[in-house]
Scaffold this motif. Structure first.
Motif, PDB file in Angstrom:
ATOM      1  N   MET A 111      -1.308  30.391  -3.681  1.00 52.89           N
ATOM      2  CA  MET A 111      -1.188  29.849  -2.616  1.00 52.89           C
ATOM      3  C   MET A 111      -1.452  30.647  -1.397  1.00 52.89           C
ATOM      4  O   MET A 111      -1.388  31.784  -1.365  1.00 52.89           O
ATOM      5  CB  MET A 111       1.112  29.923  -2.302  1.00 52.89           C
ATOM      6  CG  MET A 111       1.151  28.807  -4.076  1.00 52.89           C
ATOM      7  SD  MET A 111       2.859  29.258  -4.228  1.00 52.89           S
ATOM      8  CE  MET A 111       3.187  27.975  -3.010  1.00 52.89           C
TER       9      MET A 111
ATOM     10  N   LYS B 181      -0.458  29.992   3.345  1.00 52.39           N
ATOM     11  CA  LYS B 181       0.193  30.298   3.846  1.00 52.39           C
ATOM     12  C   LYS B 181       0.252  29.548   5.421  1.00 52.39           C
ATOM     13  O   LYS B 181      -1.165  30.610   6.292  1.00 52.39           O
ATOM     14  CB  LYS B 181       1.105  30.453   4.370  1.00 52.39           C
ATOM     15  CG  LYS B 181       2.394  30.006   5.179  1.00 52.39           C
ATOM     16  CD  LYS B 181       2.928  31.812   5.632  1.00 52.39           C
ATOM     17  CE  LYS B 181       4.070  31.612   4.690  1.00 52.39           C
ATOM     18  NZ  LYS B 181       4.690  33.098   6.007  1.00 52.39           N
TER      19      LYS B 181
ATOM     20  N   LYS C 156       7.452  34.884  -7.542  1.00 52.82           N
ATOM     21  CA  LYS C 156       7.479  33.789  -5.847  1.00 52.82           C
ATOM     22  C   LYS C 156       9.115  34.832  -5.436  1.00 52.82           C
ATOM     23  O   LYS C 156      10.051  34.642  -6.471  1.00 52.82           O
ATOM     24  CB  LYS C 156       7.629  32.423  -5.958  1.00 52.82           C
ATOM     25  CG  LYS C 156       6.580  32.200  -6.157  1.00 52.82           C
ATOM     26  CD  LYS C 156       5.999  30.353  -5.801  1.00 52.82           C
ATOM     27  CE  LYS C 156       6.875  29.883  -6.830  1.00 52.82           C
ATOM     28  NZ  LYS C 156       7.043  28.720  -6.610  1.00 52.82           N
TER      29      LYS C 156
ATOM     30  N   ALA D 121      -8.766  31.037  -2.390  1.00 57.21           N
ATOM     31  CA  ALA D 121      -8.020  31.767  -2.272  1.00 57.21           C
ATOM     32  C   ALA D 121      -8.513  33.572  -1.759  1.00 57.21           C
ATOM     33  O   ALA D 121      -8.106  34.526  -1.558  1.00 57.21           O
ATOM     34  CB  ALA D 121      -6.263  31.936  -3.508  1.00 57.21           C
TER      35      ALA D 121
ATOM     36  N   TRP E 222       4.068  26.818   2.592  1.00 56.96           N
ATOM     37  CA  TRP E 222       3.162  27.245   1.051  1.00 56.96           C
ATOM     38  C   TRP E 222       2.133  25.734   0.674  1.00 56.96           C
ATOM     39  O   TRP E 222       2.424  24.579   0.442  1.00 56.96           O
ATOM     40  CB  TRP E 222       3.653  27.432   0.170  1.00 56.96           C
ATOM     41  CG  TRP E 222       3.902  29.356   0.850  1.00 56.96           C
ATOM     42  CD1 TRP E 222       5.075  29.644   1.471  1.00 56.96           C
ATOM     43  CD2 TRP E 222       3.485  30.239   1.344  1.00 56.96           C
ATOM     44  NE1 TRP E 222       5.133  30.704   2.322  1.00 56.96           N
ATOM     45  CE2 TRP E 222       4.223  31.079   1.638  1.00 56.96           C
ATOM     46  CE3 TRP E 222       2.021  29.699   0.874  1.00 56.96           C
ATOM     47  CZ2 TRP E 222       3.281  32.630   1.833  1.00 56.96           C
ATOM     48  CZ3 TRP E 222       1.157  31.456   0.696  1.00 56.96           C
ATOM     49  CH2 TRP E 222       2.379  32.833   1.510  1.00 56.96           C
ATOM     50  N   HIS E 223       0.588  26.203   0.832  1.00 50.56           N
ATOM     51  CA  HIS E 223      -0.070  25.195  -0.225  1.00 50.56           C
ATOM     52  C   HIS E 223      -0.797  26.084  -1.375  1.00 50.56           C
ATOM     53  O   HIS E 223      -1.404  27.038  -1.431  1.00 50.56           O
ATOM     54  CB  HIS E 223      -1.282  24.479   0.967  1.00 50.56           C
ATOM     55  CG  HIS E 223      -1.043  24.240   1.504  1.00 50.56           C
ATOM     56  ND1 HIS E 223      -0.293  22.150   2.154  1.00 50.56           N
ATOM     57  CD2 HIS E 223      -0.644  24.727   3.003  1.00 50.56           C
ATOM     58  CE1 HIS E 223      -0.169  22.333   3.229  1.00 50.56           C
ATOM     59  NE2 HIS E 223      -0.248  23.677   3.699  1.00 50.56           N
ATOM     60  N   GLU E 224      -0.753  24.867  -2.841  1.00 51.52           N
ATOM     61  CA  GLU E 224      -1.670  25.845  -3.719  1.00 51.52           C
ATOM     62  C   GLU E 224      -2.633  25.477  -3.746  1.00 51.52           C
ATOM     63  O   GLU E 224      -3.024  24.455  -3.882  1.00 51.52           O
ATOM     64  CB  GLU E 224      -1.036  25.095  -4.966  1.00 51.52           C
ATOM     65  CG  GLU E 224       0.733  25.123  -5.644  1.00 51.52           C
ATOM     66  CD  GLU E 224       1.242  24.867  -6.390  1.00 51.52           C
ATOM     67  OE1 GLU E 224       0.518  23.597  -7.083  1.00 51.52           O
ATOM     68  OE2 GLU E 224       1.839  24.969  -7.324  1.00 51.52           O
TER      69      GLU E 224
ATOM     70  N   LYS F  71      -0.291  29.474  -9.651  1.00 53.10           N
ATOM     71  CA  LYS F  71      -0.767  28.913  -9.174  1.00 53.10           C
ATOM     72  C   LYS F  71      -1.278  29.709  -7.775  1.00 53.10           C
ATOM     73  O   LYS F  71      -0.158  30.396  -6.913  1.00 53.10           O
ATOM     74  CB  LYS F  71      -0.640  27.530  -8.967  1.00 53.10           C
ATOM     75  CG  LYS F  71      -0.944  26.341  -9.893  1.00 53.10           C
ATOM     76  CD  LYS F  71      -2.474  26.316  -9.959  1.00 53.10           C
ATOM     77  CE  LYS F  71      -2.815  25.459  -9.474  1.00 53.10           C
ATOM     78  NZ  LYS F  71      -4.390  25.055  -9.087  1.00 53.10           N
TER      79      LYS F  71
END
Length: 786
Positions: free
Chosen positions: A277, A279, A587, A292, A284-286, A275
């Motif tokens: 992401m 920052k 990641k 994005a 961190w947020h999806e 997904k």
């Protein structure tokens, strides 16, 4: 040519052919187990018995040479009776465990038992049971199934170069086994699984995960080294379960390295990025792709507006597809930046001004099997390019001579004519001495400036032996490996290698360390070249970019802390930047610290594309499974970014359109060149210097995440290796714990003794979590007891 008749079919075959060769030529199938076209003749399974006119008894087709006028019957009553008799003997002790055997469905013994076996056995005595052997993390054993064809033994001796398995005892008590307390550690060991005609040797990572008839078979190309081995990727329920070789005589023949075979396990690693992401507030947020991608576009536009395009840099892995490399450099250059590079592990870029094309092998891959003389420069060939090493071993068996000049002695599993091992800082001088030895042997002349720089070098017997090996025969090769390419004086080594090739008439090759090293050059993923043309204003090379000073970095399919020449320096540069865009399938722990946005792109198995191997061969492939989660093919991500920046030339709707675009007007053979010319200095620094090799299972993000590969001996935690003399001078011995320091960074490792090193050399392997805190791969290093 000899005339022969097989089952009434006349044909002509070459002198020296066997009946099996003739049958294969005629398209007549003769059952067999121990015979294999790439291995020596053993004739110990006897399954290929045939009737030969005037012979008193059936003869093995694999070991019977053809004679003129010979008449052979493969399906006569006598031949069939002999074959069925052999099958009955082979099945006497074989366990009836086909339902639980991984070989079921692709087993030669199963297939031939249907045609040549009885429906029931006449053998009523107790069957023999053979204990299983522990061969390591890659090969699983069920030795009671073994029929003693010895294919695995012969493969080790003849192809892998090391006899790790042998057959002990005699008759009914024969067993295939490793040497006492040894496992199978060859980098080609997985081929034994393919060769085994029964279920005695099977894949340990694949064991009990699927039945062969449930798997879809799809073609692909290896994403690791520059050979471009052809693969058959086997898939079930949108998951890769196994990788096998696809035969290609020009490249990988019918073999596959373990790195290519078992790295598929990483495709389903726990840290797959699926997904997008972002920052925010250090958390961190999806997010969705739209958010994005717009975040990236606005961020990079702000950097360029406030600091200029010169503040933007792009680093891309040479494991990326050609289409990704092409669009990546096109995007960065469209934004006004020529700060683009794929050579993250390289330290010396001083030859860039004189480079005339993309570095390549200098010959076809198949030619290495027939060389008469070869010189390896800074190459641990067996670990860097396992299948090229097998080809060179084949050449040695047929009279070739091989010499090596390096800062780390690598066992090629053949006898070197000369093995010159020096400290890293003395490598240029050592190669210069070999050049002088070749000049003395040939009577040739060197350019005046180069001759002056080599004046005063000592030419020893070892240098003369290396020169003699290179000058052996007519077909000669010089190969520059990983240690040479990552060396701080690589340009000088390349200049000397060019002079050596000129004097000796050898072909000069640079071994591509990644699947698309040559393709990256051709596509323009370097600061001074852009898709076949030279730029008037060159950007900064990877070494400068990773030293810091840029405000924004776009990282594509790379983890600079592992893939860079100096991991600590790379982390510092990325952490100091105002924006880091990280496009990758995984990641990494470091990326979660320094990146601002993570874009999930697909690995090779989930995208279409192409690789250009080190011989300049373009190979295309398609995805074998669907992308995981919300990950997207990298070329699509780059195309959408180009659209958001309103750049021209980003309207491609398929990967085929991208490929047609980069291929247009690109004459690949004309753009391949290993030429370089820089000033050479043979002065050497004093003191301890690091030898930072990159182990074969740390080479890229896939191999680093493959559990089975990481359990092998080659993936063990690095140690600080030194020769006995250096250890004695430092007052150390094997097993001690020492502090290693480079440029302010420090790690603690265990000491080991290695006679593969010269005095003042400390081998500390790179690209490993325990060593990335250190500095450059060949920089000065201090050692003290911990």
């Amino acid at each position: 040519m000899l005339e022969i008749e097989i089952d009434g079919q006349p044909l002509s075959v070459e002198t020296g052919s066997t009946v099996m060769d003739a049958a294969n030529q005629a398209g007549v199938y003769i059952p067999h187990f121990c015979y294999h076209k790439k291995l020596s003749i053993a004739a110990n399974c006897r399954m290929c018995l045939v009737e030969v006119e005037k012979a008193p008894k059936p003869l093995p087709a694999c070991a019977t040479p053809v004679t003129d006028g010979m008449k052979v019957k493969t399906r006569s009553e006598l031949a069939l009776k002999a074959q069925k008799g052999v099958m009955e003997f082979l099945l006497i002790n074989h366990p009836l465990d086909c339902p639980i055997c991984d070989q079921g469905g692709e087993c030669q013994l199963q297939d031939l038992a249907v045609g040549y076996g009885n429906s029931s056995s006449r053998y009523e005595e107790e069957k023999r049971v053979v204990p299983n052997k522990e061969l390591g993390p890659l090969i699983s054993t069920d030795m009671t199934r073994c029929i003693h064809c010895t294919r695995c033994v012969r493969f080790g001796q003849e192809i892998a170069g090391v006899m790790e398995l042998g057959m002990a005892n005699r008759g009914e008590h024969s067993e295939i086994m490793p040497f006492i307390s040894k496992s199978v550690n060859s980098e080609l060991s997985g081929n034994m699984i393919d060769l085994c005609p029964v279920g005695a040797l099977t894949s340990k990572p694949f064991r009990y995960s699927a039945r062969t008839w449930e798997l879809s078979r799809r073609k692909s190309v290896s994403p690791h080294d520059g050979l471009g081995s052809n693969l058959i990727v086997q898939v079930k329920h949108n998951k890769v379960h196994r990788v096998l070789p696809l035969e290609n005589e020009a490249l990988n023949e019918c073999w596959l390295s373990d790195r290519d075979r078992f790295s598929y396990e990483a495709l389903n690693a726990a840290d797959r990025l699926t997904k997008p992401m972002i920052k925010q507030d250090n958390r961190w947020h999806e997010v969705e792709w739209q958010q994005a991608i717009e975040y990236v576009a606005h961020g990079l536009q702000d950097i360029c507006a406030n600091h200029g395009a010169d503040a933007l840099a792009g680093l891309i892995s040479p494991q990326s597809t050609t289409e990704e490399l092409y669009l990546f450099q096109k995007l960065l250059r469209g934004l006004g930046s020529n700060h683009i590079d794929h050579r993250l592990r390289q330290a010396d870029f001083s030859a860039d001004a004189s480079v005339q094309g993309a570095p390549w092998l200098g010959q076809s891959v198949a030619e290495l099997s027939t060389v008469s003389g070869a010189l390896l420069v800074g190459s641990a060939l067996r670990k860097e390019q396992p299948l090229l090493a097998a080809r060179l071993r084949h050449a040695v068996k047929h009279g070739a001579k091989v010499a090596s000049v390096s800062c780390l002695s690598s066992d090629l599993l053949v006898k070197y004519s000369s093995n010159v091992v020096v400290a890293p800082q003395q490598l240029v001088a050592a190669l210069g001495s070999v050049l002088l030895a070749v000049q003395q042997a040939t009577g040739g002349e060197l350019p005046a400036e180069l001759a002056a720089s080599l004046n005063g070098l000592v030419v020893s017997d070892a240098h003369r032996a290396a020169a003699a090996a290179l000058l052996n025969g007519e077909q000669r090769s010089i190969l520059l490996g990983q240690l040479a390419q990552n060396h701080p004086y690589y340009a000088q080594l390349l200049t000397l290698a060019n002079a050596l090739a000129q004097l000796s008439g050898a072909k000069l090759g640079v071994l591509g360390m990644a699947a698309n090293s040559t393709g990256a050059w051709l596509m323009g993923a370097v600061p001074m070249h852009g898709h076949g043309r030279k730029h008037t204003t060159a950007g900064h090379a990877a070494g400068d970019l990773l030293a810091g000073g840029k405000q924004a970095y776009v990282l594509f399919n790379t983890e600079p802390e592992f893939d860079g020449h100096n991991g600590t320096q790379a982390l510092g540069a990325l952490s100091a930047a105002k924006m880091v865009v990280y496009c990758a399938p995984f990641k990494s722990e470091a990326a979660l610290q320094y990146a601002d946005v993570l874009l999930p792109i697909t690995p090779f198995s989930e995208t279409a594309g192409s690789f250009i191997n080190m011989a300049g061969t373009v190979q295309t492939f398609n995805p074998v499974v669907k992308p995981q989660g919300d990950s997207r093919p990298g070329w699509k991500v780059l195309r959408v970014l180009g659209n958001l920046f309103d750049l021209p030339g980003f309207e491609q709707d398929t990967v085929d359109v991208v490929r047609a675009e980069w291929q247009q007007g690109l004459d690949i053979p004309a753009l391949l060149s290993n030429h370089a010319s820089v000033a050479v200095s043979v002065a050497a620094a004093e003191g301890l210097h690091r030898v930072g090799d990159v182990p074969l299972y740390q080479i890229d993000s896939l191999t680093r995440r493959a559990p089975a590969l990481q359990a092998t001996v080659d993936a063990a935690v690095p140690q600080a290796a030194m020769n006995a003399a250096t250890l004695a001078r430092l007052g150390l011995q094997a097993g001690d714990r020492v502090k290693l320091r480079q440029g302010g960074a420090e790690v603690v490792l265990t000491v080991s003794t290695s006679e593969a090193l010269a005095d003042d050399a400390v081998q500390v392997s790179a690209a490993h979590a325990s060593t990335i805190a250190l500095g450059g791969l060949f920089d000065a290093i201090t050692v003290e007891r911990a």
